[in-house]
Design an enzyme around this catalytic site. Sequence first.
Site, PDB file in Angstrom:
ATOM      1  N   GLU A 149       6.182  -3.393   0.618  1.00 37.68           N
ATOM      2  CA  GLU A 149       7.109  -5.082   0.244  1.00 37.68           C
ATOM      3  C   GLU A 149       7.835  -5.701   0.296  1.00 37.68           C
ATOM      4  O   GLU A 149       9.261  -5.901  -0.204  1.00 37.68           O
ATOM      5  CB  GLU A 149       6.977  -4.644  -1.465  1.00 37.68           C
ATOM      6  CG  GLU A 149       5.655  -4.243  -2.141  1.00 37.68           C
ATOM      7  CD  GLU A 149       6.250  -4.407  -3.321  1.00 37.68           C
ATOM      8  OE1 GLU A 149       7.314  -4.480  -3.905  1.00 37.68           O
ATOM      9  OE2 GLU A 149       5.374  -4.422  -4.435  1.00 37.68           O
ATOM     10  N   GLU A 306      -1.946  -2.327  -4.796  1.00 37.00           N
ATOM     11  CA  GLU A 306      -0.815  -1.706  -5.893  1.00 37.00           C
ATOM     12  C   GLU A 306      -1.728  -2.586  -7.348  1.00 37.00           C
ATOM     13  O   GLU A 306      -1.493  -3.762  -7.469  1.00 37.00           O
ATOM     14  CB  GLU A 306       0.259  -2.026  -5.943  1.00 37.00           C
ATOM     15  CG  GLU A 306       0.668  -1.272  -4.897  1.00 37.00           C
ATOM     16  CD  GLU A 306       2.709  -1.205  -4.685  1.00 37.00           C
ATOM     17  OE1 GLU A 306       3.372  -1.486  -5.920  1.00 37.00           O
ATOM     18  OE2 GLU A 306       3.373  -0.741  -3.552  1.00 37.00           O
TER      19      GLU A 306
END
Length: 670
Positions: A149, A306
């Site tokens: 991320e 995710e």
Amino acid sequence: MESKFKRILYGGDYNPNQWSREIWEKDMEYFKDARINSATINVFSWAKLQPSEEEYNFAELDDIVDMLSKEGYDIVLATSTASMPAWLFRKYPEVARTDYQGRHHKFGQRHNACPNSAIYQKYAKALVEQLAGRYAQNEHVTCWHINNEYGGECYCENCEKAFRVWLKKKYQSISALNRAWNLEFWGHTVYDWDEIVLPNLLGDGMENGISTSFAGLSIDYRRFMSDSLLGNYKMERDIIRAYDKDATITTNLMGTYKWLDYFKWAKEMDIVSWDNYPGYNTPWSYTAMRHDLMRGLKDAPFMLMEQTPSQQNWQPYNSLKKPGQMRAQSYQTIAHGADTIQFFQLRRSVGGCEKFHGAVIAHVGTNDTRVFREVKQLGEELERLGTATLGSVNEAQAGILFDWDNYWALEYTSGPTKDLTYVNQIYQYYNFFYEKNIAVNMIPFDADFSKYKVVVAPVLYMVKEGMQEALTEFVKNGGILITTFMSGIVDQSDNVYLGGYPGPLRELAGVWVEEIDALAPEQTNTITFHDGTKIPCSMLCDLMHVEGARCLAEYSTDFYAGTPAITKNQFGKGSTYYIGTNMNSDGIAKVLEMAMAEAGVASVIDEATELEITCRKADTCAYYFVMNFKEKELAVPSCFVGYTDAITGENIKSGDTMAKFDVKIIPVAY
Ligand code: GLA
Ligand code: ZN
């Protein structure tokens, strides 16, 4: 399209390094039972892999990789560079970031390396060399997951220096830079590259962190930061590529995350992957939009890297997913183009701030839980589905333009209102397509518009080089363009196009916007269409003159009552709809319905329904994903009667209904 994978990857983040070996064995049994076939490992293990500057230790990671390889997992191997070891901070404080307030950080947190620190780069590079050298040839390593991320920003001195270099390359001369940022304003003219100061709170950035006194400067800093982090990604990618030229390499993105130009990033990624964390009250259509954006980045299937099987920990209210909700959410993800379903995380951690974050295995440590049973049910279903949907494509005749420069520029403006936000505007238009089950692609500013019948460009505030020509060509050749207030205002440096709004779109739209009124939340106006329909409008109202366009609706009140609010202009073989104010969904639907009828763009099926339906096209058949996200039972559309649901193998009969969260995948041969 050929998929990057040989099966739907089903698994997620797994941190056996946090657990004892007996638990590893137990996990393997449980995961097999749930049909988990993939694990994302090594996301935050740098400190373990490299206990000090001189020493690496891969013993435990070797064991984890061996265990998963023996069990036939598809390993998603992360590079661990998203969280730096304490010794690195201690020895080289420059690896930490300086924040917007000008504070230099210490060891702590994650996702916080200064992207322009040569020391960070050196050590990250060395670690990735080790990992790639060691594992790139392992056939079970299906995918590389770089860092984690990427995001945030740094305002340190290294970044400031690198920014000047980046600017020199872009502008060549200091006078070009002065012009681009209009530095004559407030007498900010600079005469030397070293006089340039990065735009944080100590410079031109403003108190709230989102405003700035020079948007040109701040937008360039955003571009530079996005490029800097992308540089870190490319550095790691190139090392892995050198060890395995066929490796599939990605990093996990975050949907509509503001500060990285994901269209630019996607060009450097083999496949897009992203993390989907809707809140308890996020509309399903909003999640659908983010999936479509992530698919649109490469116009190709993506990975869901995710999602939580149950709860999150970092939202204000971390509601449980209701029975069937995780399953429905997963199918929605596949319906919009995913080839993988991965969870964060496989086992719930014992300590740290994510100990309340959901997982396949909860703190009780067994498989005797509701969440586990739901994960297992989905695992079994996906196993049965097999490779059918892998690589199949979502086609669309309509495109919505999404552009990060516009996102930044629009939200940096001081005036005319503080309430205008980019993604909300895009979403209002996306939602029309969602409600009607019309397939839509999210497209970049430099897309090949000729692939579409309709292009929707809400709040196209910044018209960058080449766009005027491309949009003109598109409409001239028969395309339908829909654009709105706050469009065609500035060039790529955030300087206004002089000569009347909407600048480069003026001829295409056939209107001149003379003034823009801002309405406070308690104020509204109304517009009246020529069939008498009245629609409330708010926030911004363009005061405009038609210059060849036909007026479709006029304002009803205020001193501009009776003047045009919505127009349509015939141009070449196509036309442009200009929406001069912020309408509710009924108003948007009214205009877009006209445009769709004109363009001949239809829903994925002919029948009107409240079910969500998408279509992914494979070689021999089209897969229709039919999903119920409404609070009530809904009838299966009659066009599917007689076909078979690929999930259950059951035949669809007339009168069949679907309860909330029910899903059907219906193959229809060509
Ligand atoms: C992000 C991160 C994960 C984890 C989850 C929790 O997506 O990538 O490491 O922190 O959030 O929701
Ligand atoms: Zn920095």
